[in-house]
Enzyme design. Structure first.
Site, mmCIF file in Angstrom:
data_model
loop_
_atom_site.group_PDB
_atom_site.id
_atom_site.type_symbol
_atom_site.label_atom_id
_atom_site.label_comp_id
_atom_site.label_asym_id
_atom_site.label_seq_id
_atom_site.Cartn_x
_atom_site.Cartn_y
_atom_site.Cartn_z
ATOM 1 N N LYS A 105 0.870 -1.190 0.000
ATOM 2 C CA LYS A 105 0.000 0.000 0.000
ATOM 3 C C LYS A 105 0.891 1.219 0.000
ATOM 4 C CE LYS A 105 -4.560 0.319 0.220
ATOM 5 N NZ LYS A 105 -5.444 -0.663 -0.399
ATOM 6 N N GLY A 216 -23.395 3.470 2.198
ATOM 7 C CA GLY A 216 -22.353 4.046 1.338
ATOM 8 C C GLY A 216 -22.701 3.839 -0.123
ATOM 9 N N GLY A 218 -21.480 4.898 -3.007
ATOM 10 C CA GLY A 218 -20.424 5.397 -3.900
ATOM 11 C C GLY A 218 -20.164 4.389 -5.003
ATOM 12 N N ASN A 219 -18.900 4.299 -5.444
ATOM 13 C CA ASN A 219 -18.548 3.380 -6.545
ATOM 14 C C ASN A 219 -19.017 1.966 -6.259
ATOM 15 O OD1 ASN A 219 -17.159 5.080 -8.248
ATOM 16 N ND2 ASN A 219 -15.317 4.966 -6.981
ATOM 17 N N ALA A 220 -18.543 1.417 -5.140
ATOM 18 C CA ALA A 220 -18.825 0.022 -4.839
ATOM 19 C C ALA A 220 -20.315 -0.169 -4.517
ATOM 20 C CB ALA A 220 -17.955 -0.442 -3.676
ATOM 21 N N GLY A 221 -20.890 0.708 -3.694
ATOM 22 C CA GLY A 221 -22.278 0.567 -3.256
ATOM 23 C C GLY A 221 -23.270 0.651 -4.417
HETATM 24 P P1 NAD Z 1 -16.580 6.051 -2.703
HETATM 25 O O1 NAD Z 1 -15.891 7.236 -2.150
HETATM 26 O O2 NAD Z 1 -16.953 6.038 -4.142
HETATM 27 O O3 NAD Z 1 -17.933 5.759 -1.885
HETATM 28 C C1 NAD Z 1 -18.040 5.842 -0.499
HETATM 29 C C2 NAD Z 1 -19.461 6.263 -0.185
HETATM 30 O O4 NAD Z 1 -19.656 6.191 1.210
HETATM 31 C C3 NAD Z 1 -19.802 7.703 -0.598
HETATM 32 O O5 NAD Z 1 -21.061 7.710 -1.230
HETATM 33 C C4 NAD Z 1 -19.900 8.443 0.744
HETATM 34 O O6 NAD Z 1 -20.834 9.511 0.704
HETATM 35 C C5 NAD Z 1 -20.386 7.334 1.636
HETATM 36 N N1 NAD Z 1 -20.162 7.581 3.070
HETATM 37 C C6 NAD Z 1 -19.107 8.149 3.686
HETATM 38 N N2 NAD Z 1 -19.316 8.195 5.018
HETATM 39 C C7 NAD Z 1 -20.515 7.605 5.233
HETATM 40 C C8 NAD Z 1 -21.256 7.331 6.394
HETATM 41 N N3 NAD Z 1 -20.814 7.649 7.604
HETATM 42 N N4 NAD Z 1 -22.451 6.706 6.262
HETATM 43 C C9 NAD Z 1 -22.906 6.352 5.053
HETATM 44 N N5 NAD Z 1 -22.246 6.594 3.918
HETATM 45 C C10 NAD Z 1 -21.052 7.211 4.007
HETATM 46 O O7 NAD Z 1 -15.645 4.794 -2.349
HETATM 47 P P2 NAD Z 1 -15.687 3.311 -2.937
HETATM 48 O O8 NAD Z 1 -14.641 3.155 -3.987
HETATM 49 O O9 NAD Z 1 -17.099 2.916 -3.246
HETATM 50 O O10 NAD Z 1 -15.165 2.492 -1.670
HETATM 51 C C11 NAD Z 1 -16.019 2.230 -0.558
HETATM 52 C C12 NAD Z 1 -15.347 1.232 0.360
HETATM 53 O O11 NAD Z 1 -15.030 0.060 -0.370
HETATM 54 C C13 NAD Z 1 -14.008 1.727 0.959
HETATM 55 O O12 NAD Z 1 -13.860 1.175 2.244
HETATM 56 C C14 NAD Z 1 -12.975 1.097 0.037
HETATM 57 O O13 NAD Z 1 -11.720 0.953 0.678
HETATM 58 C C15 NAD Z 1 -13.647 -0.232 -0.251
HETATM 59 N N6 NAD Z 1 -13.142 -0.863 -1.477
HETATM 60 C C16 NAD Z 1 -13.377 -0.311 -2.682
HETATM 61 C C17 NAD Z 1 -12.844 -0.893 -3.811
HETATM 62 C C18 NAD Z 1 -13.116 -0.341 -5.189
HETATM 63 O O14 NAD Z 1 -12.705 -0.984 -6.161
HETATM 64 N N7 NAD Z 1 -13.810 0.774 -5.319
HETATM 65 C C19 NAD Z 1 -12.068 -2.075 -3.702
HETATM 66 C C20 NAD Z 1 -11.865 -2.646 -2.434
HETATM 67 C C21 NAD Z 1 -12.411 -2.025 -1.315
#
Ligand code: NAD
Length: 415
Positions: A105, A216, A218-221
């Site tokens: 990392k 959440g 975001g991307n993953a959700g």
């Molecule tokens: P992102 O920034 O696109 O989405 C995160 C979302 O969480 C945002 O919509 C944000 O508004 C929301 N959020 C933040 N605080 C919050 C809270 N207290 N309550 C509810 N929602 C809240 O990030 P992402 O890429 O979707 O990643 C999300 C998680 O998944 C992270 O922990 C990341 O490490 C993990 N992850 C992502 C990937 C990937 O490929 N994107 C891979 C492995 C792990």
């Protein structure tokens, strides 16, 4: 209130797995610490002409199984210990997926939201100049993480190629497709998570077409919301949240409309026909599947006793604290741990490395099929460890990952 140093948590997890595997002391010591750490201070020219200094890290936790692999964060709160912990988890994640990779990392302490695009480009290029001697397809292959993205990777790859004076796309993954990126990366993390939910439903006789909730959006959700319905033959999305708030509708919401709404307004709030609920209430809903997809430490000893979901699929990194884990296990909730549930992203990153190596790119369906096969095998290997060692799934996943890395280290004669 629980308070954790995430690296201490990571070390504790390694030692627990090592104890179950009866590993010797030398192996435990090797696996409890990063193999290589690099710290530096970057000098970056800002738009107003001054030079700012930024602390930066790259940590290669373990490379017994292959080149180290892991993302780069641009975040103000990064410390050497958060990066060590994340690098440790990458090591077990790549091993659980049986990828020929180690774990790493990197991070730069900065506030990317206050920086212009040109300043971010200068920072990205300065970072890669600093770590260039220690990365490469056969050493360490970085990728994006918090507040870095395919554009960051494009700048970094370009800087690296300028240094080595040859084409070398596989040095970083999650690049834009036009310059060596792969099909199927954007939804890989969510797709991997949904595959593990499908396996869990088959194992438990759970019904994925009942209610599910996502913390959440975001991307993953967002992608999990779309793929859950597409891949599992239905399912009612009853609640979602983002940093601004949480919404609920017992009859379910259309994920596509919700994604459009979030795109247009920047939040899930204001979506028609829903009830606004407190953030904590979302986690405590009576749903078949709960996807934590926001930040670390969402499920704690405080709220774990109230959680009613049958399956928790950890798309976020580290959403459950160790105390909460024990409570969830006692309640019989099936947790699919982060090092398995969110491993789809790194798996497709590995596919990108392979394709870059051969300069021959796969169709999207092939990426999906190979991802499915990797995740399904990993899920089953973890369940076997859970049965054999009589442990909860997080420890089961750690046992699988730690055993594979320990074996590689032993074969090399390191221990
Ligand atoms: P992102 O920034 O696109 O989405 C995160 C979302 O969480 C945002 O919509 C944000 O508004 C929301 N959020 C933040 N605080 C919050 C809270 N207290 N309550 C509810 N929602 C809240 O990030 P992402 O890429 O979707 O990643 C999300 C998680 O998944 C992270 O922990 C990341 O490490 C993990 N992850 C992502 C990937 C990937 O490929 N994107 C891979 C492995 C792990």
């Amino acid at each position: 209130m629980e308070s954790y140093n995430s690296f201490q948590v990571a070390q504790h997890q390694v030692r627990e797995a090592a104890r179950l595997l009866h590993l010797d002391q030398a192996t435990i010591e090797l696996l409890s610490w990063p193999q290589r750490e690099f710290r530096c201070t970057l000098q970056v020219r800002m738009d107003d002409g001054r030079i700012d200094n930024y602390h930066a890290y790259r940590i290669q936790y373990n490379y017994a199984r292959g080149p180290a692999k892991g993302g780069i964060r641009f975040h103000p709160d990064e410390t050497v210990d958060t990066i060590r912990a994340l690098a440790s988890w990458m090591t077990w994640k790549t091993a659980v997926l049986d990828l020929p990779l180690g774990g790493a990392k990197g991070g730069v302490c900065c506030d990317p939201k206050s920086m212009s695009l040109r300043e971010l480009e200068n920072l990205s290029r300065a970072y890669i100049r600093a770590i260039a001697p220690m990365i490469g397809v056969d050493r360490d292959v970085p990728a994006p993480d918090v507040y870095t993205n395919p554009q960051t990777m494009a700048w970094m790859m370009d800087e690296y190629e300028t240094i080595v004076q040859r084409h070398h796309p596989g040095v970083l993954t999650d690049k834009p497709q036009q310059i060596g990126g792969t099909e199927g990366r954007r939804d890989a993390t969510a797709r991997g998570g949904v595959i593990t939910v499908r396996e869990a439903c088959m194992l438990l006789g759970a019904d994925p077409t009942k209610g599910f909730a996502i913390q959440g959006f975001g991307n993953a959700g967002q992608r999990a919301a779309l793929l859950h319905r597409e891949m599992l033959g239905g399912g009612k999305l009853v609640a979602v949240s983002d940093s601004r708030g949480a919404i609920f509708r017992a009859e379910g919401m259309d994920p596509e409309e919700l994604v459009m709404h979030k795109l247009k307004t920047g939040s899930v709030l204001g979506f028609p026909g829903v009830k606004v609920i407190p953030h904590e209430a979302l986690l405590e809903l009576d749903v078949e599947v709960l996807y934590p997809a926001a930040l670390e430490n969402a499920i704690t000893a405080d709220n774990a006793p109230n959680i009613k979901a049958r399956i928790i699929c950890e798309l976020a990194n580290g959403p459950t604290t160790p105390e909460a884990d024990i409570i969830l296990n006692r309640k019989g909730i099936h947790v699919i741990p982060d090092i398995l549930a969110s491993a789809g992203g790194v798996t497709v990153s590995y596919f990108e490395m392979v394709q870059d190596n051969y300069s021959w790119f796969w169709e999207e369906e092939l990426v999906h099929a190979r991802l499915d096969s990797k995740l399904t095998r990993a899920y089953r290997a973890v369940q076997e460890a859970v049965r054999e060692k009589k442990v909860h799934p997080r420890l089961g996943a750690m046992v699988v990952g730690v055993a594979r890395v320990a074996e590689a280290a032993k074969l090399r004669g390191w221990v």
